[in-house]
Motif scaffolding. Sequence first.
Motif, short mmCIF file in Angstrom:
data_model
loop_
_atom_site.label_atom_id
_atom_site.label_comp_id
_atom_site.label_asym_id
_atom_site.label_seq_id
_atom_site.Cartn_x
_atom_site.Cartn_y
_atom_site.Cartn_z
N VAL A 42 0.84 -1.19 0.00
CA VAL A 42 0.00 0.00 0.00
C VAL A 42 0.88 1.24 0.00
CG1 VAL A 42 -1.90 -1.17 1.16
CG2 VAL A 42 -0.16 0.01 2.53
N SER A 43 0.31 2.35 -0.32
CA SER A 43 1.06 3.61 -0.40
C SER A 43 1.76 3.91 0.93
CB SER A 43 0.11 4.76 -0.76
OG SER A 43 0.81 5.97 -0.84
N GLY A 44 3.04 4.22 0.85
CA GLY A 44 3.81 4.56 2.05
C GLY A 44 4.50 3.38 2.70
N ALA A 45 4.22 2.16 2.24
CA ALA A 45 4.85 0.98 2.84
C ALA A 45 6.31 0.87 2.39
CB ALA A 45 4.08 -0.28 2.44
N ALA A 46 7.18 0.54 3.34
CA ALA A 46 8.60 0.31 3.04
C ALA A 46 8.88 -1.18 3.15
CB ALA A 46 9.47 1.11 4.00
N ILE A 47 10.00 -1.61 2.61
CA ILE A 47 10.30 -3.03 2.59
C ILE A 47 10.42 -3.62 3.99
CG2 ILE A 47 12.82 -2.76 2.46
CD1 ILE A 47 12.69 -5.13 0.38
N ASP A 48 10.90 -2.83 4.94
CA ASP A 48 11.04 -3.32 6.32
C ASP A 48 9.70 -3.43 7.04
OD1 ASP A 48 13.78 -3.55 6.07
OD2 ASP A 48 14.17 -1.51 6.79
N ASP A 49 8.65 -2.82 6.49
CA ASP A 49 7.33 -2.91 7.10
C ASP A 49 6.65 -4.25 6.82
OD1 ASP A 49 7.48 -0.25 8.00
OD2 ASP A 49 6.69 0.52 6.10
N ILE A 50 7.06 -4.90 5.73
CA ILE A 50 6.34 -6.10 5.25
C ILE A 50 6.62 -7.31 6.15
CG2 ILE A 50 5.91 -7.59 3.28
CD1 ILE A 50 5.21 -4.59 2.88
N LYS A 51 5.56 -7.94 6.59
CA LYS A 51 5.65 -9.16 7.41
C LYS A 51 5.00 -10.37 6.73
CE LYS A 51 7.44 -6.56 10.60
NZ LYS A 51 8.91 -6.59 10.79
N THR A 52 4.02 -10.11 5.85
CA THR A 52 3.27 -11.18 5.21
C THR A 52 3.17 -10.91 3.71
OG1 THR A 52 1.91 -11.50 7.19
CG2 THR A 52 1.07 -12.44 5.13
N VAL A 53 3.37 -11.96 2.91
CA VAL A 53 3.21 -11.82 1.45
C VAL A 53 2.06 -12.70 0.98
CG1 VAL A 53 5.55 -11.12 0.87
CG2 VAL A 53 5.03 -13.54 1.10
N VAL A 54 1.29 -12.17 0.03
CA VAL A 54 0.11 -12.85 -0.49
C VAL A 54 0.27 -13.02 -1.99
CG1 VAL A 54 -2.41 -12.78 -0.65
CG2 VAL A 54 -1.25 -11.65 1.26
N SER A 55 0.03 -14.24 -2.49
CA SER A 55 0.09 -14.44 -3.94
C SER A 55 -0.34 -15.87 -4.30
CB SER A 55 1.51 -14.18 -4.47
OG SER A 55 1.48 -14.02 -5.87
N HIS A 56 -0.32 -16.14 -5.59
CA HIS A 56 -0.58 -17.48 -6.09
C HIS A 56 0.54 -18.41 -5.61
CE1 HIS A 56 -0.77 -20.78 -9.04
NE2 HIS A 56 -2.05 -20.46 -9.18
N PRO A 57 0.24 -19.68 -5.29
CA PRO A 57 1.28 -20.61 -4.80
C PRO A 57 2.51 -20.68 -5.69
CG PRO A 57 -0.89 -21.60 -4.57
CD PRO A 57 -1.09 -20.32 -5.31
N GLN A 58 2.30 -20.63 -7.01
CA GLN A 58 3.43 -20.70 -7.94
C GLN A 58 4.32 -19.46 -7.80
OE1 GLN A 58 3.34 -20.72 -12.59
NE2 GLN A 58 2.79 -22.77 -11.90
N ALA A 59 3.71 -18.30 -7.67
CA ALA A 59 4.48 -17.07 -7.50
C ALA A 59 5.25 -17.08 -6.19
CB ALA A 59 3.56 -15.86 -7.57
N LEU A 60 4.63 -17.59 -5.14
CA LEU A 60 5.31 -17.69 -3.84
C LEU A 60 6.52 -18.62 -3.95
CD1 LEU A 60 2.19 -18.02 -1.50
CD2 LEU A 60 3.69 -16.02 -1.70
N SER A 61 6.33 -19.72 -4.67
CA SER A 61 7.42 -20.67 -4.87
C SER A 61 8.57 -20.05 -5.66
CB SER A 61 6.90 -21.92 -5.59
OG SER A 61 7.95 -22.78 -5.95
N GLN A 62 8.23 -19.25 -6.65
CA GLN A 62 9.24 -18.65 -7.51
C GLN A 62 10.00 -17.50 -6.82
OE1 GLN A 62 7.00 -17.59 -11.02
NE2 GLN A 62 6.68 -19.73 -11.62
N CYS A 63 9.50 -17.07 -5.68
CA CYS A 63 10.16 -16.00 -4.91
C CYS A 63 10.61 -16.50 -3.53
CB CYS A 63 9.21 -14.81 -4.74
SG CYS A 63 8.64 -14.09 -6.28
N SER A 64 10.81 -17.81 -3.41
CA SER A 64 11.08 -18.43 -2.11
C SER A 64 12.34 -17.90 -1.43
CB SER A 64 11.17 -19.95 -2.26
OG SER A 64 12.21 -20.29 -3.17
N THR A 65 13.38 -17.62 -2.20
CA THR A 65 14.63 -17.13 -1.61
C THR A 65 14.42 -15.78 -0.94
OG1 THR A 65 15.95 -18.28 -3.27
CG2 THR A 65 17.02 -16.48 -2.09
N PHE A 66 13.75 -14.87 -1.63
CA PHE A 66 13.45 -13.54 -1.08
C PHE A 66 12.61 -13.66 0.19
CE2 PHE A 66 10.74 -9.81 -0.67
CZ PHE A 66 11.62 -8.77 -0.83
#
Length: 376
Positions: free
Chosen positions: A178-202
């Motif tokens: 959302v507007s104003g969010a910084a990378i250190d603010d993020i605690k939870t990521v939401v997406s399709h299972p395939q996208a989550l798998s493809q970003c597993s290292t991050f």
Amino acid sequence: MKDLKGLRKEITEIDNKMAELFVSRMKLVRQVAEYKMKNGLPVLDPGREAEVLKNGAQRVEDSSLRSYYLSFLKNVMAVSRRYQTSMMSGLKVAYCGTEGAFAHIAACHLFPTAEKVAFSGFKKAYDAVESGECDCALLPVENSFAGDVDQVNDLMFTGNLHVNGMYDLPVTHDLLGVSGAAIDDIKTVVSHPQALSQCSTFIKERGLSEKEYSNTALAAEYVKNMGDKTVAAIGSAESAELFGLSVVARSINDDRSNTTRFAVFSRVEGHSEKSGSQPYFSLVFTARNEAGSLAKALTIIGRHGFNIRTLRSRPMKELMWQYYFYVEAEGDIYGEEGKACIEEMKESCDKIKIVGSYKTLYPQKVYKEKLQESEK
């Protein structure tokens, strides 16, 4: 030397002839647009336009005029594209997913002015073209990370549509907040299972918790509705723009070469152009239940000069332990060698179906880059 009035009179006479030629050319352009609509092809054809420029440069011997003639050709082609675009604005393109998903992005790249119609399944999008509800369908056939899209491959085998183009879409996953969010603010990521798998290292490196969602675009919409700086979606930059989110981090997927191949399906075969103009083809076949029949079929394809780029098998639903085979190869399957190849394959195959003969398609950005390369 002729006076100015006389020179202008001759120029006007030439302009009158050029006007007649312009009308004749645009009538042919209209026929090209009609052909593209029937075959579900985009307005832009970088290979064709590069060829026109190359041939154009050879027509003008006077080197001082050559660059001006090329500029003239570019303007003529630009007018032709605008005319085709106005004709094809009523084109209906079916895709599976929702607005902002990668299939929708691919459709926007190839058919920017067409009406994009979303369907909840591959078969529904396919059926919409078979029934005439839509003019063409853009469906994924393969992903470099996840592999084949089996349901679409099955439709190639059982359905009546033809593939008239292939488009490779690089899949780039961004972190959307959302507007104003910084990378250190993020605690939870939401997406399709395939996208989550493809970003597993991050995800693992930052210790983020995961929440699965049915679609990357819907995940972005979910984050927008949540309005929580600690929750972010994994999706495309286009989804961020669509739902008013910010791109917190770019290109977070593990494999930067991740690409999805989309096929353009339509009711009309795309081989009515001059022989040899389509560099690739796809066909499906079933090998007879005899020793060596599959090897014979593949040998025949190679012996007729066709370079196989893809070979895969799929089980036939109606017959246990029976398979059909999908081949993608380089060459003109509708030329003399292609006809001879199909006839010879009938000796070792029960069913042979040419799925399509096609070119690789490009979006406008790549088109411009290729056009620039052709001018060097």
